[in-house]
Motif scaffolding. Structure first.
Motif, mmCIF file in Angstrom:
data_model
loop_
_atom_site.group_PDB
_atom_site.id
_atom_site.type_symbol
_atom_site.label_atom_id
_atom_site.label_comp_id
_atom_site.label_asym_id
_atom_site.label_seq_id
_atom_site.Cartn_x
_atom_site.Cartn_y
_atom_site.Cartn_z
ATOM 1 N N PHE A 1 0.848 -1.187 0.000
ATOM 2 C CA PHE A 1 0.000 0.000 0.000
ATOM 3 C C PHE A 1 0.891 1.248 0.000
ATOM 4 O O PHE A 1 1.554 1.553 0.982
ATOM 5 N N ASN A 2 0.894 1.936 -1.118
ATOM 6 C CA ASN A 2 1.685 3.155 -1.244
ATOM 7 C C ASN A 2 0.974 4.102 -2.206
ATOM 8 O O ASN A 2 -0.118 3.794 -2.707
ATOM 9 N N SER A 3 1.568 5.239 -2.471
ATOM 10 C CA SER A 3 0.913 6.257 -3.294
ATOM 11 C C SER A 3 0.672 5.796 -4.731
ATOM 12 O O SER A 3 -0.221 6.313 -5.407
ATOM 13 N N GLN A 4 1.447 4.822 -5.193
ATOM 14 C CA GLN A 4 1.273 4.320 -6.551
ATOM 15 C C GLN A 4 0.199 3.242 -6.660
ATOM 16 O O GLN A 4 -0.381 3.038 -7.727
ATOM 17 N N THR A 5 -0.079 2.545 -5.561
ATOM 18 C CA THR A 5 -0.994 1.395 -5.630
ATOM 19 C C THR A 5 -2.353 1.638 -4.986
ATOM 20 O O THR A 5 -3.322 0.947 -5.314
ATOM 21 N N ALA A 6 -2.435 2.590 -4.055
ATOM 22 C CA ALA A 6 -3.646 2.729 -3.240
ATOM 23 C C ALA A 6 -4.904 2.952 -4.081
ATOM 24 O O ALA A 6 -5.947 2.324 -3.845
ATOM 25 N N ALA A 7 -4.838 3.839 -5.068
ATOM 26 C CA ALA A 7 -6.022 4.159 -5.867
ATOM 27 C C ALA A 7 -6.524 2.929 -6.628
ATOM 28 O O ALA A 7 -7.738 2.675 -6.688
ATOM 29 N N ASN A 8 -5.612 2.146 -7.192
ATOM 30 C CA ASN A 8 -6.017 0.949 -7.934
ATOM 31 C C ASN A 8 -6.629 -0.098 -7.022
ATOM 32 O O ASN A 8 -7.597 -0.775 -7.391
ATOM 33 N N ILE A 9 -6.075 -0.253 -5.823
ATOM 34 C CA ILE A 9 -6.628 -1.220 -4.869
ATOM 35 C C ILE A 9 -8.037 -0.797 -4.453
ATOM 36 O O ILE A 9 -8.966 -1.614 -4.411
#
Length: 296
Positions: free
Chosen positions: A197-205
């Motif tokens: 969970f980071n700024s690159q993955t959070a939106a997609n999750i």
């Protein structure tokens, strides 16, 4: 910046090293300082700065507080050559990050401790039970580094008649692991593992979970704002106050206690997401119900 009066009889030098000079880290440090000063005004000579500004271990302070993981690492490195380094309290640090670099011997001896950024497992699961009483399967995404902590969460889940669905983010990537966990879990619990969970993955999750109608439980107010149903977190002030309480005990001559979760917390609800799922959730009520469960 330096707080307090100049050196005087009985004065104690405390370094507060910040991972970031502003924002949550500065807020945490100020809450810690205020908590100590309330009980022992004028006794402490405070040196509060970004960790990189502490370039020499001399003159050595009596106590060191590191706010955030980068500051913890920086202070440990600074005193690495010291045979008797000053006690170190790390606050606002993820448990995984703290345990990765903390010296177990110093933790056991009470010269290194922490107030974690994340929440205790039981508290997280109790929130899910209160908000979503019909849920029986809780999904988590883990990396190779965090998978070892799944065992403790699985034990806490079994104690609450829940099933933990664990999906490892491995060589196949996040998408494969995410689809696997969403297929079997009724709710997705986000863990503060920056590899997942980071700024690159959070939106997609968040988007994938929402499409599958699987509520996501986050660990910061940013997740609620971005579309998580709920978030359970402690504010920087709450963590700083707890750190101040521990520092006060240390100043009274006690060893640092074992690393611990924050005592105070906040429950956040995204009411738009709740309505889309047909739920009526009350933030203050959920928070009070959680506190009642933890009272002796």
């Amino acid at each position: 910046m330096t707080y307090g009066s100049a050196w005087a009889a009985g004065a104690v030098s405390v370094w507060v090293a910040l991972s970031d000079a502003g924002g949550a880290h500065a807020e945490t440090a100020e809450a810690l300082r205020a908590e100590v000063e309330q009980a022992q005004p004028g006794r402490i000579v405070w040196h509060v700065a970004h960790w990189s500004h502490f370039t020499s271990a001399k003159p050595e302070p009596q106590f060191v507080v590191a706010v955030g993981h980068a500051a913890q690492r920086g202070m440990q490195d600074l005193f690495a050559g010291d045979s008797t380094p000053p006690p170190l309290l790390a606050i606002l640090v993820p448990r995984l990050a703290f345990e990765r670099i903390a010296d177990p011997a110093r933790v056991q001896s009470g010269t290194v401790s922490a107030v974690y950024l994340d929440q205790p497992r039981g508290r997280q699961l109790d929130l899910i039970r209160l908000a979503l009483p019909a849920v029986r399967s809780v999904g988590i995404l883990v990396s190779g580094e965090s998978r070892g902590h799944a065992a403790g969460l699985e034990k806490a889940a079994k104690e609450r008649d829940m099933q933990l669905v664990t999906s490892l983010v491995g060589p196949s990537g996040l998408f494969v692991a995410l689809q696997a966990v969403l297929a079997d879990a009724e709710v997705l619990l986000a863990l503060p593992d920056p590899a997942v969970f980071n700024s690159q993955t959070a939106a997609n999750i968040l988007m994938a979970a929402y499409r599958r109608q699987v509520p996501l439980i986050g660990f910061s107010p940013a997740y609620v704002k971005a579309g998580a149903l709920l978030a359970l977190y402690s504010t920087p002030t709450q963590v700083g106050v707890r750190g101040g309480e521990i520092l006060r005990q240390a100043l009274a001559g006690k060893s640092l206690p074992p690393p611990q979760w924050p005592r105070e917390f906040v429950v956040g609800v995204n009411q738009d997401v709740a309505r889309s799922l047909g739920l009526v959730l009350n933030e203050p009520r959920l928070g009070e119900q959680l506190r009642q469960r933890e009272r002796p």
